[in-house]
Design an enzyme around this catalytic site. Structure first.
Site, short mmCIF file in Angstrom:
data_model
loop_
_atom_site.label_atom_id
_atom_site.label_comp_id
_atom_site.label_asym_id
_atom_site.label_seq_id
_atom_site.Cartn_x
_atom_site.Cartn_y
_atom_site.Cartn_z
N SER A 14 0.80 -1.25 -0.05
CA SER A 14 0.15 -0.08 0.14
C SER A 14 0.79 1.55 0.12
CB SER A 14 -1.20 0.12 1.21
OG SER A 14 -0.12 -0.30 2.13
N ARG A 15 1.73 1.07 0.97
CA ARG A 15 2.65 2.17 0.75
C ARG A 15 4.44 2.04 0.86
NH1 ARG A 15 1.95 4.19 6.78
NH2 ARG A 15 3.75 2.82 7.38
N VAL A 64 -0.53 -10.38 7.77
CA VAL A 64 0.35 -11.39 7.12
C VAL A 64 0.17 -12.56 8.46
CG1 VAL A 64 1.68 -10.40 5.23
CG2 VAL A 64 2.54 -9.95 7.06
N ASN A 149 21.28 -3.06 15.28
CA ASN A 149 21.35 -1.49 15.39
C ASN A 149 20.85 -1.46 16.44
OD1 ASN A 149 21.81 0.99 13.84
ND2 ASN A 149 19.59 0.97 13.35
N TYR A 155 13.69 -6.07 16.00
CA TYR A 155 13.11 -5.56 14.48
C TYR A 155 14.66 -6.31 13.37
CZ TYR A 155 13.67 -2.95 9.35
OH TYR A 155 13.31 -2.71 8.14
N ALA A 156 15.78 -6.31 14.46
CA ALA A 156 17.35 -7.02 13.54
C ALA A 156 17.41 -8.85 13.59
CB ALA A 156 18.96 -6.10 14.28
N LYS A 159 15.14 -9.80 10.74
CA LYS A 159 15.54 -9.44 9.43
C LYS A 159 16.94 -10.51 9.11
CE LYS A 159 12.60 -6.04 7.98
NZ LYS A 159 11.72 -6.46 6.74
N ILE A 188 16.11 4.06 3.84
CA ILE A 188 15.19 4.83 2.48
C ILE A 188 13.54 5.46 3.21
CG2 ILE A 188 13.81 3.75 0.88
CD1 ILE A 188 16.77 2.63 1.15
P1 NAD Z 1 6.14 1.04 5.36
O1 NAD Z 1 5.48 1.38 6.83
O2 NAD Z 1 5.93 2.37 5.15
O3 NAD Z 1 5.53 -0.23 4.80
C1 NAD Z 1 4.70 -1.14 5.28
C2 NAD Z 1 3.28 -1.42 4.85
O4 NAD Z 1 4.01 -3.55 5.67
C3 NAD Z 1 2.77 -1.13 4.74
O5 NAD Z 1 1.86 -1.35 3.41
C4 NAD Z 1 1.67 -2.28 5.94
O6 NAD Z 1 0.39 -2.14 5.14
C5 NAD Z 1 2.12 -2.67 5.80
N1 NAD Z 1 1.85 -3.76 6.56
C6 NAD Z 1 2.34 -3.96 8.56
N2 NAD Z 1 2.36 -4.98 8.58
C7 NAD Z 1 1.58 -5.72 8.38
C8 NAD Z 1 0.99 -6.59 8.12
N3 NAD Z 1 1.09 -7.24 9.76
N4 NAD Z 1 0.13 -7.66 7.30
C9 NAD Z 1 0.09 -6.80 5.96
N5 NAD Z 1 0.93 -5.89 5.56
C10 NAD Z 1 1.55 -5.02 6.33
O7 NAD Z 1 7.65 0.62 5.69
P2 NAD Z 1 8.53 0.60 4.30
O8 NAD Z 1 9.37 1.67 4.60
O9 NAD Z 1 7.88 0.28 3.27
O10 NAD Z 1 9.65 -0.92 4.73
C11 NAD Z 1 8.52 -1.80 3.62
C12 NAD Z 1 9.66 -3.07 4.49
O11 NAD Z 1 11.21 -2.60 4.11
C13 NAD Z 1 9.84 -3.55 5.50
O12 NAD Z 1 10.13 -4.96 5.91
C14 NAD Z 1 10.64 -2.77 6.05
O13 NAD Z 1 11.03 -3.46 6.96
C15 NAD Z 1 11.72 -2.83 5.06
N6 NAD Z 1 12.96 -2.42 5.07
C16 NAD Z 1 12.88 -0.68 4.93
C17 NAD Z 1 13.72 0.39 5.35
C18 NAD Z 1 13.79 1.30 5.90
O14 NAD Z 1 14.31 2.47 5.36
N7 NAD Z 1 12.21 2.13 4.99
C19 NAD Z 1 15.58 -0.27 5.42
C20 NAD Z 1 15.12 -1.47 5.46
C21 NAD Z 1 13.97 -2.49 5.48
#
Ligand code: NAD
Length: 247
Positions: A14-15, A64, A149, A155-156, A159, A188
């Site tokens: 979604s985002r 999920v 971290n 979280y770590a 992951k 990101i």
């Molecule tokens: P975000 O919070 O912008 O988006 C998270 C997405 O996951 C949303 O669509 C949300 O609806 C969905 N989500 C969360 N919990 C859920 C659940 N229980 N069931 C179904 N959907 C669920 O986060 P983002 O920054 O876009 O991160 C996306 C992925 O990338 C994550 O796994 C995050 O850990 C990873 N990540 C992000 C970064 C960063 O700096 N943004 C860095 C490393 C890894």
């Protein structure tokens, strides 16, 4: 570009990064199903984008961590899209705090969504990929899972768990022609990281050789590559998209 019509499922579409992955895959000619916690107000934008590229997109609110709901989503999505070629497990959350004050609920929420959620979705999809004897899975980890971290033990751990999970699954399903890879993004710019204050952001950026944060589209490009046949001889790998922070 994929060879013919292809179908992809993306969790957390979604985002942020997941949304960028959905947009990239639509542009690459995939029919895409995505799930998220709650449907976004601008879901119709994705439908317009799909129309523009002559493909289909369908979003569903699915948690999920709910195995029954995940299995129902996968079944319906596969039926609607006519199969499954690519699965991107991206849904994730953070609950950052020092371990000293980290209650079991904060641990369970993060590990349950990020790691157990990855298991739940892959477990529900793998039989269908095995039956079609092909396809690819891309799991979204994080540099936090590789380097650790402070304030992110939950979280770590989740992951890092995804890396071990994906490498094991890569070995398990390679004989069915299924590839499994991981991307490990650095910092990101998304809603997830929007709360980081300027001082903390400057400190992280100072450690990044490319001297900037990353964009969701830059992660999506790597995900789309690993998902595609252009990466036909790549499996079990972790690709860092982190501006060089891991060098
Ligand atoms: P975000 O919070 O912008 O988006 C998270 C997405 O996951 C949303 O669509 C949300 O609806 C969905 N989500 C969360 N919990 C859920 C659940 N229980 N069931 C179904 N959907 C669920 O986060 P983002 O920054 O876009 O991160 C996306 C992925 O990338 C994550 O796994 C995050 O850990 C990873 N990540 C992000 C970064 C960063 O700096 N943004 C860095 C490393 C890894």
């Amino acid at each position: 570009m994929p060879a013919g019509p292809r179908t992809a499922l993306v969790t957390g579409g979604s985002r942020g990064i997941g949304r960028a992955v959905v947009e990239r895959l639509l542009a690459d000619g995939y029919d895409v199903g995505y799930c998220c916690r709650t449907m976004p107000a601008d879901a119709a934008d994705l439908e317009r984008l799909a129309d523009k590229h002559g493909v289909r997109v369908h979003g569903t609110a699915v948690d999920v961590t709910d195995g029954t709901a995940v299995r129902a989503w996968l079944e319906q999505a596969e039926e609607r899209l006519g199969g499954l070629d690519t699965l991107v497990t991206n849904a994730g959350i953070v609950r950052d705090m020092p371990l000293a004050v980290m209650g079991r609920e904060h641990w369970d929420a993060v590990v349950g969504t990020n790691l157990t959620g990855t298991y739940t979705v892959c477990q529900a999809a793998v039989m269908s990929l095995m039956r079609r004897r092909g396809g690819s899975i891309v799991a979204v980890s994080s540099v936090a899972g590789l380097r650790g971290n402070a304030t992110q033990t939950n979280y770590a751990a989740s992951k890092a768990g995804i890396v071990g999970f994906a490498k094991s699954l890569a070995k398990e399903v390679a004989r069915f022609g299924i590839r499994v890879n991981v991307v490990a993004p650095g910092l990101i710019e998304t809603d997830m990281t929007a709360g980081l204050d300027d001082k903390a952001r400057r400190k992280v950026v100072a450690d990044i050789p490319l001297r900037r944060t990353g964009r969701a589209e830059e992660v999506a490009d790597a995900v789309a590559f690993l998902a595609s046949d252009r990466a036909a001889y790549i499996t079990g790998q972790v690709v860092r998209i982190d501006g060089g922070i891991g060098i």
